[in-house]
Design a protein around this motif. Sequence first.
Motif, PDB file in Angstrom:
ATOM      1  N   ALA A 127      -6.028  -1.368   1.056  1.00 50.33           N
ATOM      2  CA  ALA A 127      -6.166  -0.081   0.351  1.00 50.33           C
ATOM      3  C   ALA A 127      -7.106  -0.049  -0.757  1.00 50.33           C
ATOM      4  O   ALA A 127      -7.157   0.793  -1.521  1.00 50.33           O
ATOM      5  N   SER A 128      -7.972  -1.282  -1.014  1.00 50.62           N
ATOM      6  CA  SER A 128      -8.891  -1.443  -2.037  1.00 50.62           C
ATOM      7  C   SER A 128      -9.928  -2.304  -1.686  1.00 50.62           C
ATOM      8  O   SER A 128      -9.478  -3.425  -0.705  1.00 50.62           O
ATOM      9  N   LYS A 148      -0.349  -3.771   0.331  1.00 49.98           N
ATOM     10  CA  LYS A 148      -0.183  -3.330  -1.251  1.00 49.98           C
ATOM     11  C   LYS A 148       1.298  -3.518  -1.708  1.00 49.98           C
ATOM     12  O   LYS A 148       1.618  -3.868  -2.474  1.00 49.98           O
ATOM     13  N   GLU A 179     -16.838  -0.425  -1.906  1.00 44.58           N
ATOM     14  CA  GLU A 179     -15.871  -0.571  -0.827  1.00 44.58           C
ATOM     15  C   GLU A 179     -16.337  -0.323   0.387  1.00 44.58           C
ATOM     16  O   GLU A 179     -15.967  -1.194   1.356  1.00 44.58           O
ATOM     17  N   GLY A 221      -6.799   4.648   2.161  1.00 44.70           N
ATOM     18  CA  GLY A 221      -6.446   4.761   0.849  1.00 44.70           C
ATOM     19  C   GLY A 221      -7.563   5.741   0.357  1.00 44.70           C
ATOM     20  O   GLY A 221      -8.545   6.004   0.691  1.00 44.70           O
ATOM     21  N   GLU A 267      -8.102  -5.915  -2.232  1.00 43.99           N
ATOM     22  CA  GLU A 267      -7.358  -6.388  -1.266  1.00 43.99           C
ATOM     23  C   GLU A 267      -8.134  -6.802  -0.003  1.00 43.99           C
ATOM     24  O   GLU A 267      -7.879  -7.764   0.631  1.00 43.99           O
ATOM     25  N   LYS A 302     -12.222   5.699  -2.136  1.00 35.24           N
ATOM     26  CA  LYS A 302     -12.913   4.469  -1.871  1.00 35.24           C
ATOM     27  C   LYS A 302     -14.351   4.603  -2.576  1.00 35.24           C
ATOM     28  O   LYS A 302     -15.018   5.567  -2.239  1.00 35.24           O
TER      29      LYS A 302
END
Length: 408
Positions: free
Chosen positions: A74-75, A53, A102, A95, A78, A98
């Motif tokens: 964190a996504s 990030k 994801e 993170g 990413e 979610k």
Amino acid sequence: MNRASARVAEAAQRACTDEPLCAYIYDLAALNRHAAGLAATLPDNCELFYAVKANSDLPILQTLAPHVRGFEVASGGELAWVRSHFPDTPVIFGGPGKLDTELAAALELGVELLHVESLSELRRLAWLARNRNRQADVLLRINLALDDVPTTTLTMGGRATPFGIDSDQLPECLAWLARHPEIRLHGFHFHLMSHQLDADAHLALLARYFRQARQWQKQFGLTINHLNVGGGIGINYREPDRQFDWPAFSTGLAALVNSENMQDWRIRFEPGRYLTAACGHYVMQVLDIKQCFGRHFAVGRGGTHHFRTPYAQGHSHPFFVLPQEHWPYPFSRSGVEQAKVTVVGQLCTPKDVLATDAPVKRLRVGDLLVFPYAGAYAWHISHHDFLRHPHPQHIYLSVQEPAHAADQ
Ligand SMILES: Cc1ncc(COP(=O)(O)O)c(C=O)c1O
């Protein structure tokens, strides 16, 4: 000017054209050296992951990849980005908030460990794993009370925050996990603060994590040996000559691992800022200098829509001046000498400030301002299209050291 700054200054000079310059310049050789140095000085059972990030540009990830064990995402965005370029590199996923999509992608794309943020996330993950006839490997991210540890300006735990599971809810989560073999618990994750500038305070925080993890392991009879201690090592933007003392930290860490009997644990670090901040520089050419109510303002090409870091962190960002002699106009240049200057950007808001009342020996319209420590949470946290100004150039200086660099 040190070796890295000189290299950046040369690149900025080369990038100048008739159009006022606005650029990010990343020194990949400096990044390579820095990451190699960090990886080499960690104790054997400690691993480095990079929190992408902070800066997920491909040349940055490619430079870091040989030095880190993997990437922390964190996504889903990413995750997809990292997987598309690094199909075999270990990835861990943390993170809050979610999505099911994801979590499912994490199961399908071979994420090594998911850092779970709540019991309800655990339930959704278990349901998704069961439906796929899979097992999910997790760490529980825990928010601990921190009565005995100093905090920083960016604290994500030790008090009421949306991050992680309150330690009071751990018994309930563990009881639930005991009934759900589709989730395998490997250990705990803590990321309670960023902007840590004090090596001793960080060691004290880690000591707290180590003791807590071992105490829970014993208390609940857990077969776990993973501990993720997050990121959080800071950059001293206010006093750039006083940075986090990594040599003292890594030496202290080796001693702490031994004194706390953590040799059999896998201890993971997932820093973002401390890995990439120093390799990046934001460069803006001065468009105007003026005086208003007794203060000097320099208006640069660009602003906080490119480089939001000073505004986001509430500091006056350090910079240095690269004088430029080219002046195309038939009239004289405006400028200041031995003055304090507030550096602003091109946005129509008084919040577009990068540095406040910074002393300069001399600054003229057309000179370049170079803001160091702009490689993390800089371009990637900025609102790029506000006012539809063009984006800055992104220049990546080769990871190969220039031949003469060793002699300097
Ligand atoms: C869970 C987690 N890990 C790692 C990081 C990276 O932190 P830093 O860039 O301060 O090292 C963050 C930053 O927000 C985070 O939330």
